[in-house]
Design an enzyme around this catalytic site. Structure first.
Site, PDB file in Angstrom:
ATOM      1  N   GLY A  46     -32.339  -2.231  74.577  1.00 29.72           N
ATOM      2  CA  GLY A  46     -31.849  -3.480  75.176  1.00 29.72           C
ATOM      3  C   GLY A  46     -32.518  -4.692  74.563  1.00 29.72           C
ATOM      4  CG  LEU A 226     -18.741   7.560  61.970  1.00 27.01           C
ATOM      5  CD1 LEU A 226     -17.488   7.611  61.090  1.00 27.01           C
ATOM      6  CD2 LEU A 226     -18.746   8.729  62.947  1.00 27.01           C
ATOM      7  CG  ASP A 258     -31.135  -0.880  69.094  1.00 27.48           C
ATOM      8  OD1 ASP A 258     -30.309  -0.257  69.801  1.00 27.48           O
ATOM      9  OD2 ASP A 258     -32.332  -0.596  69.029  1.00 27.48           O
ATOM     10  CB  SER A 297     -35.107  -4.077  60.398  1.00 25.10           C
ATOM     11  OG  SER A 297     -34.319  -3.539  61.447  1.00 25.10           O
TER      12      SER A 297
END
Ligand code: ATP
Ligand code: RIB
Length: 312
Positions: A46, A226, A258, A297
């Site tokens: 989250g 994927l 995320d 990142s």
């Protein structure tokens, strides 16, 4: 009639401290591996997805449970630093903590102790500060790192306010079936999608069969990630694949999902249609895997634009 809802995304999920180990290989049971490098990063699905929403230009408010401890302060500071409005509800348990090991090929191993995040309850979403933060949002984004009663509460809130619910059902398991029909979109990875659709882990399933089985469970729309093979999108127009974006050498895929989810919601908030939003999110996620860490990142809007992908 003018839409009075604010132009922002509400994220309900887990925030916590994470320790990252970079290991030559992932440990086997009973094995001790000497790690070359370690670092701390505030995270949780989250948390990271809220940061991605904000870095990619959306107003974002985060609701989650934390302890009365130093890690809660670290998480709050990190969210604020990225422009996310934190609504952290104090619980009688420690703030969540995760350990992530990443090997030289970018493969990872993640362990999470949810702590205070597991004590978030429906009341925290439907009343008080949580409700005030979320009731004006156009999109509500959630993951499976909070109790099922919170997932149901987010759907109930969305039914009251007309918000779209985007659900990243990660990690897989323990999700009540009725949640899916209340979501505008679900974003599982391939194995999570198989689990929801009733297939065995690792089972070979065609895109068409997977999408049909997902819709039979009540899913309205799906964007199945994927990994390096891109995304399978399924909606009322059918199912199709969007390839992954290669931005360079893959260093660490932790948090790729995320970045994808936050970017997707930021694009949907701008009014992009599902496939265009997925295309934008794939570019953002493709950039994130070329860098270490998860929250660290996530690219900015400017960086994604630099790779030729833009919001409306
Ligand atoms: P995680 O749990 O590690 O955050 P996930 O399992 O939820 O990830 P993935 O399907 O692995 O999600 O990745 C999400 C998206 O990130 C993919 O659909 C793809 O767009 C991008 N991505 C992941 N791995 C790669 C890769 N090796 N190269 C390019 N893009 C990638
Ligand atoms: O999805 C990646 C996240 O999972 C990391 O930030 C770590 O905190 C774990 O919860």
């Amino acid at each position: 009639m003018k839409d009075e809802r604010e132009n922002r995304i509400g994220i309900v999920g887990l925030t916590g401290q994470t320790v990252f180990f970079r290991t030559p290989h992932l440990p086997r049971p009973g094995e001790t591996v000497a790690c070359g490098e370690m670092f701390f990063e505030a995270g949780g699905k989250g948390h990271n997805q809220a940061v991605a929403c904000a870095r990619l230009g959306a107003q974002a408010v985060f609701v989650g449970g934390v302890g009365r401890d130093e890690n809660a302060k670290i998480c709050q500071k990190a969210l604020r630093h990225d422009g996310v409005q934190p609504c952290l509800i104090e619980k009688e348990a420690p703030t969540a903590f995760a350990a992530v090991s990443t090997d030289a090929g970018g493969e990872n191993f993640v362990q999470v102790c949810a702590g205070a995040a597991a004590q978030l309850c429906a009341k925290d979403i439907l009343q008080g500060d949580g409700y005030s933060a979320l009731q004006g949002c156009k999109i509500l984004l959630m993951q499976n790192e909070v109790p099922a009663q919170c997932l149901a509460a987010v759907i109930r809130l969305a039914q009251q306010t007309g918000a779209r619910v985007v659900f990243n059902p990660a990690p897989a398991g323990g999700i009540p079936q009725e949640i899916y029909a209340g979501c505008w979109l679900i974003t599982p990875n391939e194995e999570e999608a198989k689990c929801i659709a009733g297939f065995a882990p690792g089972q070979d399933v065609s895109d068409k069969a997977l999408c049909a089985a997902l819709h039979r469970t009540g899913v309205q729309r799906a964007a199945v990630t994927l990994g390096g093979r891109g995304v399978l999108v399924s909606d009322e127009t059918g199912c199709s694949r969007i390839p992954a974006y290669c931005a360079g050498r893959v260093v660490d895929t932790t948090g790729a999902g995320d970045t994808f989810n936050g970017a997707l919601c930021a694009a949907l908030l701008q009014g992009m249609d599902l496939k265009a939003a997925v295309q934008f999110a794939v570019t953002a996620a493709g950039i994130s895997v070329t860098r270490p860490g998860a929250a660290g990142s996530i690219p900015t809007l400017q960086e994604v634009r630099g790779h030729g992908s833009r919001l409306l």
